[in-house]
Design a protein around this motif. Structure first.
Motif, short mmCIF file in Angstrom:
data_model
loop_
_atom_site.label_atom_id
_atom_site.label_comp_id
_atom_site.label_asym_id
_atom_site.label_seq_id
_atom_site.Cartn_x
_atom_site.Cartn_y
_atom_site.Cartn_z
N HIS A 113 0.76 -1.18 -0.02
CA HIS A 113 -0.15 0.12 0.01
C HIS A 113 1.05 1.33 0.01
O HIS A 113 1.89 1.42 0.54
N GLN A 114 0.32 2.23 -0.47
CA GLN A 114 1.17 3.53 -0.70
C GLN A 114 1.21 4.36 0.55
O GLN A 114 0.21 4.37 1.33
N VAL A 115 2.40 4.63 1.07
CA VAL A 115 2.52 5.50 2.05
C VAL A 115 3.36 6.75 1.85
O VAL A 115 3.87 6.57 0.68
N ARG A 116 3.44 7.66 2.55
CA ARG A 116 4.10 8.83 2.27
C ARG A 116 5.49 8.49 1.82
O ARG A 116 6.22 8.12 2.52
N GLY A 117 5.71 8.99 0.53
CA GLY A 117 7.25 8.76 0.21
C GLY A 117 7.69 7.22 -0.31
O GLY A 117 8.83 7.00 -0.62
N GLY A 118 6.68 6.39 -0.60
CA GLY A 118 6.78 5.15 -1.04
C GLY A 118 5.68 4.38 -0.79
O GLY A 118 4.47 4.45 -0.81
N GLN A 119 6.26 2.77 -0.46
CA GLN A 119 5.15 1.62 -0.36
C GLN A 119 5.54 1.06 0.67
O GLN A 119 6.55 1.09 1.13
N SER A 120 4.79 0.33 1.35
CA SER A 120 5.00 -0.59 2.47
C SER A 120 3.99 -1.78 2.22
O SER A 120 3.12 -1.68 1.67
N TYR A 121 4.50 -2.69 2.76
CA TYR A 121 3.95 -4.02 2.50
C TYR A 121 3.07 -4.46 3.72
O TYR A 121 3.27 -4.21 5.00
N ILE A 122 1.93 -5.15 3.49
CA ILE A 122 0.91 -5.58 4.25
C ILE A 122 0.95 -6.97 4.48
O ILE A 122 0.57 -7.91 3.77
N GLY A 123 1.77 -7.36 5.73
CA GLY A 123 1.90 -8.62 5.95
C GLY A 123 3.46 -9.33 5.78
O GLY A 123 4.38 -8.41 5.50
N ASN A 124 3.54 -10.44 5.75
CA ASN A 124 4.88 -11.24 5.64
C ASN A 124 4.95 -11.74 4.26
O ASN A 124 4.08 -12.17 3.61
N ALA A 125 6.28 -11.91 3.74
CA ALA A 125 6.65 -12.88 2.52
C ALA A 125 6.87 -14.25 3.24
O ALA A 125 7.53 -14.36 4.29
N ILE A 126 6.59 -15.15 2.38
CA ILE A 126 7.13 -16.75 2.61
C ILE A 126 7.91 -17.03 1.50
O ILE A 126 7.49 -17.08 0.39
N VAL A 127 9.22 -17.49 1.82
CA VAL A 127 10.16 -18.09 1.03
C VAL A 127 9.93 -19.48 0.90
O VAL A 127 9.95 -20.21 1.86
N MET A 128 9.52 -19.87 -0.14
CA MET A 128 9.34 -21.51 -0.42
C MET A 128 10.69 -22.33 -0.77
O MET A 128 11.01 -23.38 -0.04
N ARG A 129 11.46 -21.77 -1.50
CA ARG A 129 12.74 -22.50 -1.70
C ARG A 129 13.65 -21.67 -2.58
O ARG A 129 13.18 -20.44 -3.30
N VAL A 130 14.80 -21.84 -2.58
CA VAL A 130 15.93 -21.20 -3.56
C VAL A 130 15.95 -21.88 -4.66
O VAL A 130 16.28 -23.36 -4.60
N THR A 131 15.92 -21.48 -5.98
CA THR A 131 15.97 -22.11 -7.29
C THR A 131 17.55 -22.60 -7.53
O THR A 131 18.34 -22.23 -6.99
N PRO A 132 17.35 -23.47 -8.40
CA PRO A 132 18.66 -24.00 -8.97
C PRO A 132 19.48 -22.73 -9.35
O PRO A 132 20.58 -22.91 -8.84
N SER A 133 18.83 -22.02 -10.12
CA SER A 133 19.73 -20.58 -10.38
C SER A 133 20.05 -19.85 -9.31
O SER A 133 21.25 -19.19 -9.32
#
Length: 76
Positions: A44-64
């Motif tokens: 969501h937009q906040v003054r001067g940029g954006q902010s995330y709503i919630g957390n990210a979940i990393v499932m895996r690091v790819t072979p690349s």
């Protein structure tokens, strides 16, 4: 630096939760590059940029992602 996050994820127990907005921003770059598979939260937009709503979940690091992290660290 996104590669520092990639190196940490490469050694982490996955799935991993990322809560810090700056780390989620780096994760977004890594996902776009195809180096990780992750679910990213909405923003969501906040003054001067954006902010995330919630957390990210990393499932895996790819072979690349593993190749890129190894190359960056000089590992063979």
């Amino acid at each position: 630096m996104p590669y520092e996050l990639l190196e940490r994820l490469r050694c982490a127990r996955l799935p991993a939760r990322i809560v810090d907005d700056s780390e989620i921003g780096k994760l977004e770059i890594l996902r776009t590059a195809g180096l990780v598979e992750a679910d990213l939260p909405l923003t969501h937009q906040v003054r001067g940029g954006q902010s995330y709503i919630g957390n990210a979940i990393v499932m895996r690091v790819t072979p690349s992602g593993h190749v890129a992290a190894k190359a960056r660290s000089g590992e063979r």
